[in-house]
Design a protein around this motif. Structure first.
Motif, PDB file in Angstrom:
ATOM      1  N   LYS A   1       0.812  -1.222   0.000  1.00 25.21           N
ATOM      2  CA  LYS A   1       0.000   0.000   0.000  1.00 25.21           C
ATOM      3  C   LYS A   1       0.843   1.270   0.000  1.00 25.21           C
ATOM      4  N   ASN A   2       1.852   1.313   0.837  1.00 22.85           N
ATOM      5  CA  ASN A   2       2.698   2.513   0.896  1.00 22.85           C
ATOM      6  C   ASN A   2       3.509   2.693  -0.394  1.00 22.85           C
ATOM      7  N   ALA A   3       4.061   1.597  -0.882  1.00 25.27           N
ATOM      8  CA  ALA A   3       4.848   1.662  -2.120  1.00 25.27           C
ATOM      9  C   ALA A   3       3.989   2.176  -3.278  1.00 25.27           C
ATOM     10  N   VAL A   4       2.731   1.734  -3.308  1.00 20.84           N
ATOM     11  CA  VAL A   4       1.817   2.153  -4.366  1.00 20.84           C
ATOM     12  C   VAL A   4       1.439   3.619  -4.204  1.00 20.84           C
ATOM     13  N   LYS A   5       1.050   4.008  -3.006  1.00 17.13           N
ATOM     14  CA  LYS A   5       0.610   5.391  -2.754  1.00 17.13           C
ATOM     15  C   LYS A   5       1.745   6.382  -2.996  1.00 17.13           C
ATOM     16  N   TRP A   6       2.905   6.107  -2.473  1.00 19.42           N
ATOM     17  CA  TRP A   6       4.032   7.034  -2.606  1.00 19.42           C
ATOM     18  C   TRP A   6       4.490   7.143  -4.062  1.00 19.42           C
ATOM     19  N   PHE A   7       4.338   6.054  -4.824  1.00 21.50           N
ATOM     20  CA  PHE A   7       4.730   6.077  -6.233  1.00 21.50           C
ATOM     21  C   PHE A   7       3.932   7.126  -6.995  1.00 21.50           C
ATOM     22  N   PHE A   8       2.652   7.235  -6.688  1.00 21.15           N
ATOM     23  CA  PHE A   8       1.793   8.172  -7.430  1.00 21.15           C
ATOM     24  C   PHE A   8       1.644   9.528  -6.746  1.00 21.15           C
ATOM     25  N   GLU A   9       1.901   9.603  -5.461  1.00 22.96           N
ATOM     26  CA  GLU A   9       1.686  10.867  -4.750  1.00 22.96           C
ATOM     27  C   GLU A   9       2.964  11.479  -4.202  1.00 22.96           C
ATOM     28  N   GLY A  10       4.089  10.795  -4.363  1.00 20.05           N
ATOM     29  CA  GLY A  10       5.375  11.313  -3.905  1.00 20.05           C
ATOM     30  C   GLY A  10       5.739  10.809  -2.521  1.00 20.05           C
ATOM     31  N   LEU A  11       7.034  10.725  -2.271  1.00 25.30           N
ATOM     32  CA  LEU A  11       7.520  10.237  -0.975  1.00 25.30           C
ATOM     33  C   LEU A  11       7.320  11.284   0.118  1.00 25.30           C
ATOM     34  N   PRO A  12       6.918  10.867   1.330  1.00 23.84           N
ATOM     35  CA  PRO A  12       6.926  11.796   2.471  1.00 23.84           C
ATOM     36  C   PRO A  12       8.365  12.197   2.796  1.00 23.84           C
TER      37      PRO A  12
ATOM     38  N   SER B   1      15.573   5.165 -13.464  1.00 23.90           N
ATOM     39  CA  SER B   1      15.178   6.527 -13.819  1.00 23.90           C
ATOM     40  C   SER B   1      13.689   6.764 -13.595  1.00 23.90           C
ATOM     41  N   VAL B   2      12.841   5.912 -14.155  1.00 28.73           N
ATOM     42  CA  VAL B   2      11.385   6.107 -14.079  1.00 28.73           C
ATOM     43  C   VAL B   2      10.887   5.978 -12.644  1.00 28.73           C
ATOM     44  N   ILE B   3      11.372   4.985 -11.915  1.00 30.84           N
ATOM     45  CA  ILE B   3      10.926   4.785 -10.528  1.00 30.84           C
ATOM     46  C   ILE B   3      11.361   5.960  -9.655  1.00 30.84           C
ATOM     47  N   THR B   4      12.599   6.407  -9.822  1.00 31.17           N
ATOM     48  CA  THR B   4      13.103   7.535  -9.024  1.00 31.17           C
ATOM     49  C   THR B   4      12.296   8.801  -9.295  1.00 31.17           C
ATOM     50  N   ILE B   5      12.025   9.083 -10.561  1.00 30.44           N
ATOM     51  CA  ILE B   5      11.247  10.276 -10.926  1.00 30.44           C
ATOM     52  C   ILE B   5       9.854  10.215 -10.318  1.00 30.44           C
ATOM     53  N   ALA B   6       9.223   9.042 -10.396  1.00 30.62           N
ATOM     54  CA  ALA B   6       7.861   8.905  -9.879  1.00 30.62           C
ATOM     55  C   ALA B   6       7.793   9.139  -8.372  1.00 30.62           C
ATOM     56  N   TYR B   7       8.709   8.556  -7.629  1.00 33.66           N
ATOM     57  CA  TYR B   7       8.681   8.727  -6.168  1.00 33.66           C
ATOM     58  C   TYR B   7       9.071  10.144  -5.756  1.00 33.66           C
ATOM     59  N   LYS B   8       9.892  10.792  -6.562  1.00 35.08           N
ATOM     60  CA  LYS B   8      10.311  12.156  -6.217  1.00 35.08           C
ATOM     61  C   LYS B   8       9.200  13.177  -6.467  1.00 35.08           C
ATOM     62  N   TYR B   9       8.541  13.065  -7.620  1.00 36.79           N
ATOM     63  CA  TYR B   9       7.559  14.082  -8.011  1.00 36.79           C
ATOM     64  C   TYR B   9       6.110  13.635  -7.814  1.00 36.79           C
ATOM     65  N   GLY B  10       5.896  12.329  -7.682  1.00 34.40           N
ATOM     66  CA  GLY B  10       4.538  11.800  -7.617  1.00 34.40           C
ATOM     67  C   GLY B  10       4.010  11.552  -9.015  1.00 34.40           C
ATOM     68  N   GLY B  11       3.665  10.307  -9.323  1.00 36.95           N
ATOM     69  CA  GLY B  11       3.274   9.933 -10.676  1.00 36.95           C
ATOM     70  C   GLY B  11       2.110  10.724 -11.233  1.00 36.95           C
ATOM     71  N   ILE B  12       1.159  11.096 -10.389  1.00 38.87           N
ATOM     72  CA  ILE B  12      -0.018  11.824 -10.878  1.00 38.87           C
ATOM     73  C   ILE B  12       0.324  13.251 -11.308  1.00 38.87           C
TER      74      ILE B  12
END
Length: 622
Positions: A127-138, A474-485
């Protein structure tokens, strides 16, 4: 002859391959601009290769021994071309958002109709891995790489087998295509000329027509892009849509300079077929719309309509079957040659790794075999089209997943199998670019400079490993940094929902054998067969049927007018100027190709520096 410094060229090729697979996802996701790796045009490879040529020429003037030889330049370009097929629409950008996206975008209806049939080992479900991927890391939290290791390892095993099989198949078939059939490989025309060394720089760089060619797209496209920075400047309209048949269909009028340049190096009968068949399909679609002929099904990726899509696939499969039949004696000699045994064994091993992987994902064994055969027949067909027709933007009319459902029916495949077909989307659906095609061009270019096949294979495999690992990170790092959405690219928003939508439709509503679909498949096959007969038996027949295989697809919809312009220019030049003028003007059209991609790369850098979003360079990869 001087010895090639193979590992030096591989090192440089690896560095630029890594640069491509890291930077281009950033361009798409952060700058929200057009991709330079999303199509067979491999724009990123052209851009960086031209810069390498300029730097190499300067190095050659200072220290000739330190500069790169032609053969080494070919290896570097080939590796970049292969890596271009991986980071965005080729695989990674399709895959990564899908793995957690099936849970993040899940609505209540998915709980019973879709999610229970997923093999969760292939996805990221924490759940956390999924949420943070699209909404950014706390703040203070690091990327949960642990949750990604197993699914990425499993996917790496699949896609590496797909790519390895593609390389081995091209190793065996390229000799026939290059030496006996003498395919033109138009996409190799630019790197071939740039790799030729005379003194410090290639001869084409000393031709004034080459720079005139570069200047045309560079000036026009730069004016287009400057309008974003300075709205008071006039806006150029390079794209217009005309509605037809009571507004039920349309024609897109678009100027794509790279397409015009490449079509100059394509045979007239081939390029004539590409735009003519597109217009005929447009008329067919308009007539069908007016008279209410058609069928609506969840057929995935059939954006040009089921009827035209299956006609294209019928033509493509007929083309491949005729090609294999004509090559039957060649294949006998291939099988008898002891040196080819390792490649043949490798093909069988990779094939069954793919089959067992699909079976593990939920597809029954017989359906896994059929799907894999359909996929590689499609890959081979598109590769043939690109190598012969030179179109930098192409796709299949329909995809192996939809064909599999129409062959067996939803009940026979089962709910787990239908869901597994949905997870073939990252590598066997939106076929805008493929490693097989890049490798085929690599072999052709290497042949012209006498670089042995073994070096091509090793360099390609290294480029694939660099490309996969680099693009994953590259793609995973960008998603967690900025939030996929918050990112650009439709993969983080519409792609997941689109994939689940057609899978759910097949899960909820039973479909049997697709009589309607395969009737159009048969029509396409028969028309191709008749046209091929006419071409072979009537010298001077002006129409090559190869265009029928891709003419009703979205990429041709956007490029048909530029294909027409390229065809018309070549026709007029040959008609009134002859071969002498045609050859004299080749540097001009090479410049047009380079100019388009140089402008794309230049504005990519400017957009990164200025932070202007979105990047607006009108390359079709957008």
């Amino acid at each position: 002859m001087e010895k090639i410094r193979f590992w030096k060229s591989v090192l440089i090729g690896s560095i630029f391959s890594l640069l491509i697979v890291v930077v281009d996802p950033m361009r798409v996701l952060i700058s929200k601009g057009a991709s330079l790796t999303s199509d067979y045009s491999i724009g990123a490879a052209f851009f960086y290769f031209f810069l390498i040529i300029l730097v190499n020429g300067i190095v050659n003037k200072i220290n000739k021994k330190a500069s790169l030889k032609s053969e080494e330049l070919v290896i570097i370009f080939g590796m970049m071309a292969v890596s271009c097929a991986i980071p965005t629409w080729g695989f990674t950008l399709n895959l990564i958002p899908l793995l957690p996206g099936v849970y993040y975008y899940a609505d209540p209806s998915w709980e019973k109709s879709f999610l229970p049939y997923i093999n969760k080992l292939l996805t990221v479900s924490d759940k956390n891995a999924v949420k943070w991927f699209f909404e950014g890391l706390p703040k203070g939290v690091s990327i949960p790489w642990k949750m990604w290791i197993l699914p990425l390892t499993l996917w790496f095993a699949l896609i590496f087998s797909v790519y390895l099989l593609s390389i081995f198949l091209m190793t065996l078939i390229s000799k026939r295509w290059i030496e006996e059939e003498r395919l033109l490989y138009p996409l190799t025309s630019v790197p071939e000329e740039l790799s030729r060394k005379k003194d410090s720089f290639p001869p084409v760089l000393k031709d004034k027509l080459f720079y005139l060619g570069i200047s045309i797209p560079m000036v026009i496209l730069s004016i287009y892009c400057l309008n974003t920075y300075f709205p008071q400047l006039p806006q150029l309209h390079l794209n217009r849509t005309i509605t037809l048949f009571r507004r039920t269909t349309s024609l897109n009028i678009r100027i794509a300079f790279e397409v015009i340049g490449l079509i100059y190096f394509v045979s007239l009968d081939v390029s004539f077929g590409l735009w003519l068949f597109f217009l005929l399909f447009t008329i067919q679609k308009g007539m069908f719309n007016i008279y209410g002929i058609g069928k609506t099904t969840p057929e995935p990726w059939a954006f040009s309509g089921i009827e035209a899509g299956y006609e294209c696939m019928g033509a493509m499969f007929m083309m491949v079957f005729i090609m294999l039949w004509q090559e039957r004696f060649y294949w006998r000699s291939v099988l008898k040659e002891r040196g080819n045994l390792k490649y043949i064994v490798g093909i069988f091993i990779c094939f069954f790794v793919i089959v067992f992987w699909l079976n593990f994902a939920g597809l029954k064994f017989i359906h896994s075999i059929t799907f894999t055969l359909l996929a590689f027949l499609t890959f081979l067909g598109i590769t043939r089209v690109v190598c012969q027709a030179g179109t930098p933007y192409a796709r299949s009319g329909v995809v192996p997943a939809g064909m599999s459902v129409n062959l067996f029916g939803t009940e026979a495949i089962g709910k787990n199998g239908i869901t597994a077909l949905g997870f073939t989307s990252p590598w066997a659906c939106d076929l805008r670019t493929m490693v097989m095609t890049s490798t085929a061009n690599f072999f052709a270019l290497a042949h012209k400079f006498k670089v042995c096949a073994k070096k091509v294979i090793i360099a390609s495999i290294i480029a694939i490993i660099v490309g996969l690992i680099g693009s994953f990170i590259s793609v995973i790092t960008i998603a967690y940094k900025y939030g996929g959405i918050n990112l650009g690219g439709w993969q983080f928003t519409h792609y997941v929902r689109y994939t689940v939508k057609w899978v759910k439709e097949y899960l909820l509503h039973p479909y049997g054998f697709g009589k309607y679909e395969f009737s159009f498949f048969g029509i396409g096959a028969i028309v191709y067969l008749i046209l091929n007969f006419l071409r072979l038996n009537f010298p001077g027949f002006p129409l090559h049927p190869i265009g029928l295989a891709v003419a009703a697809t979205i990429p041709i919809y956007f490029t048909w007018f530029s294909i027409f312009i390229g065809w018309l220019l070549k026709f007029l030049i040959l008609r009134y100027g002859g071969q002498k003028i045609y050859k004299k003007l080749q540097p001009f059209f090479l410049g047009i190709i380079i100019g388009a991609f140089l402008t794309g790369g230049m504005w990519m850098i400017i957009d990164f520096i200025t932070g202007i979003v979105p990047a607006t360079h009108p390359i079709l990869g957008a």
